[in-house]
Design a protein around this motif. Structure first.
Motif, PDB file in Angstrom:
ATOM      1  N   HIS A  26      -1.952  12.329   4.048  1.00  0.00           N
ATOM      2  CA  HIS A  26      -2.432  13.403   4.919  1.00  0.00           C
ATOM      3  C   HIS A  26      -1.307  14.383   5.260  1.00  0.00           C
ATOM      4  O   HIS A  26      -1.511  15.600   5.258  1.00  0.00           O
ATOM      5  CB  HIS A  26      -3.048  12.848   6.205  1.00  0.00           C
ATOM      6  N   LEU A  50      -2.151   6.261   3.597  1.00  0.00           N
ATOM      7  CA  LEU A  50      -3.142   7.268   3.953  1.00  0.00           C
ATOM      8  C   LEU A  50      -2.531   8.343   4.845  1.00  0.00           C
ATOM      9  O   LEU A  50      -2.717   9.540   4.606  1.00  0.00           O
ATOM     10  CB  LEU A  50      -4.330   6.612   4.669  1.00  0.00           C
ATOM     11  N   HIS A  51      -1.766   7.931   5.839  1.00  0.00           N
ATOM     12  CA  HIS A  51      -1.135   8.911   6.724  1.00  0.00           C
ATOM     13  C   HIS A  51      -0.094   9.742   5.979  1.00  0.00           C
ATOM     14  O   HIS A  51       0.019  10.953   6.213  1.00  0.00           O
ATOM     15  CB  HIS A  51      -0.516   8.227   7.940  1.00  0.00           C
ATOM     16  N   THR A  95      -1.949   0.239   3.530  1.00  0.00           N
ATOM     17  CA  THR A  95      -2.948   1.238   3.164  1.00  0.00           C
ATOM     18  C   THR A  95      -2.988   2.347   4.201  1.00  0.00           C
ATOM     19  O   THR A  95      -3.054   3.531   3.856  1.00  0.00           O
ATOM     20  CB  THR A  95      -4.342   0.587   3.029  1.00  0.00           C
TER      21      THR A  95
END
Length: 132
Positions: free
Chosen positions: A14, A10-11, A6
């Protein structure tokens, strides 16, 4: 393991979001530069039509003055966008750096788990067996 996946997603999200922002800013700047070129052509046309190219001259075209003002505003906007682009590129670099760190930690963790699995397996005893 699940939380690391996860975190990686997420990174990556981004990084892609920051890259999209850079692309959007670059597209806006290109569009504004095209508009700047159009305004330059309009100014040149007005100056040619009236025969007066000095904005300080009393007979200078009011239309050309207006277009010049719009062009100045557009140039200020382009300068602001350049500053935003610089900050956005820095943000992309920071996000990519963070992503690399998380990826390295995930690889290290996966390698560590594989090492633990190998330790827990019984050794291959075929070499130590003797023929009778």
């Amino acid at each position: 393991m699940r939380s690391k996946d996860t975190l990686l997603r997420l990174h990556r999200f981004h990084v892609e979001e920051k890259r999209r922002q850079v692309g959007d800013i670059e597209m806006m700047m290109a569009d504004f530069r095209r508009k700047q070129d159009d305004l330059d052509q309009q100014i040149a046309y007005e100056e040619q039509k009236t025969g007066v190219s000095d904005p300080a001259n009393f007979n200078y075209s009011m239309t050309a003055k207006s277009i010049r003002k719009r062009r100045e505003n557009l140039l200020a906007t382009i300068d602001d966008l350049q500053a935003q682009l610089d900050r956005a590129n820095e943000a992309v670099a920071e996000e990519e750096s963070e992503l690399r760190k998380v990826e390295l930690l995930a690889e290290k963790d996966a390698s560590h788990r594989n090492d633990i699995k190998m330790i827990g397996r019984p050794a291959d005893n075929t070499a130590s067996r003797t023929k009778h």
